[in-house]
Design a protein around this motif. Structure first.
Motif, short mmCIF file in Angstrom:
data_model
loop_
_atom_site.label_atom_id
_atom_site.label_comp_id
_atom_site.label_asym_id
_atom_site.label_seq_id
_atom_site.Cartn_x
_atom_site.Cartn_y
_atom_site.Cartn_z
N ILE A 1 0.89 -1.16 0.00
CA ILE A 1 0.00 0.00 0.00
C ILE A 1 0.92 1.20 0.00
N ALA A 2 0.99 1.88 -1.14
CA ALA A 2 1.86 3.04 -1.29
C ALA A 2 0.99 4.28 -1.46
N ASP A 3 1.26 5.27 -0.63
CA ASP A 3 0.42 6.47 -0.57
C ASP A 3 -1.01 6.02 -0.30
N ASP A 4 -1.89 6.17 -1.27
CA ASP A 4 -3.27 5.77 -1.06
C ASP A 4 -3.72 4.71 -2.07
N VAL A 5 -2.78 3.88 -2.54
CA VAL A 5 -3.11 2.83 -3.52
C VAL A 5 -2.59 1.47 -3.03
N ALA A 6 -3.50 0.51 -2.97
CA ALA A 6 -3.15 -0.87 -2.61
C ALA A 6 -3.04 -1.69 -3.89
N SER A 7 -2.02 -2.54 -3.94
CA SER A 7 -1.79 -3.42 -5.09
C SER A 7 -1.98 -4.86 -4.63
N CYS A 8 -2.91 -5.59 -5.28
CA CYS A 8 -3.28 -6.93 -4.82
C CYS A 8 -3.37 -7.92 -5.98
N GLN A 9 -3.22 -9.20 -5.65
CA GLN A 9 -3.35 -10.29 -6.60
C GLN A 9 -4.12 -11.42 -5.94
N GLY A 10 -4.84 -12.19 -6.76
CA GLY A 10 -5.56 -13.32 -6.21
C GLY A 10 -5.89 -14.35 -7.26
N THR A 11 -6.11 -15.59 -6.81
CA THR A 11 -6.43 -16.69 -7.70
C THR A 11 -7.50 -17.56 -7.07
N ILE A 12 -8.42 -18.03 -7.91
CA ILE A 12 -9.42 -19.02 -7.51
C ILE A 12 -8.95 -20.37 -8.06
N TYR A 13 -8.96 -21.39 -7.20
CA TYR A 13 -8.51 -22.73 -7.56
C TYR A 13 -9.64 -23.74 -7.40
N THR A 14 -9.56 -24.84 -8.14
CA THR A 14 -10.44 -25.97 -7.92
C THR A 14 -9.90 -26.76 -6.73
N ALA A 15 -10.64 -27.79 -6.33
CA ALA A 15 -10.21 -28.63 -5.21
C ALA A 15 -8.88 -29.32 -5.49
N ASN A 16 -8.58 -29.60 -6.76
CA ASN A 16 -7.32 -30.27 -7.09
C ASN A 16 -6.21 -29.27 -7.43
N ASN A 17 -6.39 -28.01 -7.00
CA ASN A 17 -5.36 -26.96 -7.12
C ASN A 17 -5.15 -26.43 -8.54
N SER A 18 -6.09 -26.62 -9.40
CA SER A 18 -6.01 -26.09 -10.76
C SER A 18 -6.56 -24.67 -10.77
N PRO A 19 -5.81 -23.67 -11.29
CA PRO A 19 -6.31 -22.30 -11.31
C PRO A 19 -7.48 -22.14 -12.28
N ILE A 20 -8.50 -21.43 -11.83
CA ILE A 20 -9.68 -21.16 -12.65
C ILE A 20 -9.65 -19.73 -13.15
N ALA A 21 -9.39 -18.80 -12.25
CA ALA A 21 -9.35 -17.38 -12.60
C ALA A 21 -8.34 -16.68 -11.70
N GLN A 22 -7.77 -15.61 -12.24
CA GLN A 22 -6.76 -14.83 -11.51
C GLN A 22 -7.04 -13.36 -11.76
N ALA A 23 -6.78 -12.54 -10.74
CA ALA A 23 -6.99 -11.10 -10.90
C ALA A 23 -5.85 -10.31 -10.28
N ASP A 24 -5.56 -9.18 -10.90
CA ASP A 24 -4.67 -8.16 -10.36
C ASP A 24 -5.53 -6.93 -10.16
N GLY A 25 -5.45 -6.33 -8.98
CA GLY A 25 -6.29 -5.18 -8.71
C GLY A 25 -5.55 -4.09 -7.96
N THR A 26 -5.99 -2.87 -8.21
CA THR A 26 -5.52 -1.72 -7.43
C THR A 26 -6.74 -1.06 -6.80
N PHE A 27 -6.54 -0.56 -5.59
CA PHE A 27 -7.63 0.01 -4.81
C PHE A 27 -7.21 1.35 -4.22
N MET A 28 -8.11 2.33 -4.27
CA MET A 28 -7.89 3.60 -3.60
C MET A 28 -8.22 3.38 -2.13
#
Length: 155
Positions: free
Chosen positions: A115-142
């Motif tokens: 979180i630098a100044d007033d911006v947060a930088s984040c990443q995330g992934t949704i996985y299946t039960a067998n650890n296979s990635p389904i979707a991934q996102a990169d996001g910035t937040f005020m």
């Protein structure tokens, strides 16, 4: 739920309040069967099942993944803060890898690296039960409620 032990008391209380609100009052998230399994400073993990009512035929609708990642990335940013502050999504880029069947198990992991100044930088992934990635996102937040300087009219 495990806790990394490095959250401030204020942040822990705010995250608990958010989780209670999401599970009992939020019109969208109270219908998603998921629970936090780990919350630490700048990292969160959830697990659950994909709800049938967000299916597009035999697979989950891609918009469901986007909404879910947007919220879980924000929770990761909140977990990194010393004091809880409001946030708004500035940018969210979601990539989709494969479909998932309604009712199947899911796991979500999100991190907030900075979180630098007033911006947060984040990443995330949704996985299946067998650890296979389904979707991934990169996001910035005020972060916070700072008002930008208002410019005068050019007219």
């Amino acid at each position: 739920m495990t806790n990394g032990g490095d959250l401030t008391e204020a942040t822990r209380k705010a995250l608990d309040a958010f989780h209670h609100h999401a599970q009992t009052q939020h019109e969208l998230f109270k219908t998603i069967p998921m629970k936090p399994t780990m919350v630490g400073r700048g990292v969160v993990e959830f697990e659950g099942r994909f709800p049938d009512h967000f299916a597009d035929g035999e697979v989950m609708h891609g918009g469901f993944f986007t909404i879910l990642l947007d919220t879980v990335l924000a929770v990761a940013a909140w977990s990194r803060m010393d004091t809880f502050e409001p946030m708004a999504t500035i940018n969210l880029k979601t990539d989709f890898f494969e479909g998932a069947a309604p009712g199947s198990e899911m796991r979500i992991k999100a991190t907030c690296d900075s979180i630098a100044d007033d911006v947060a930088s984040c990443q995330g992934t949704i996985y299946t039960a067998n650890n296979s990635p389904i979707a991934q996102a990169d996001g910035t937040f005020m972060v916070g409620t700072k008002s930008p300087a208002v410019k005068g009219s050019r007219l």
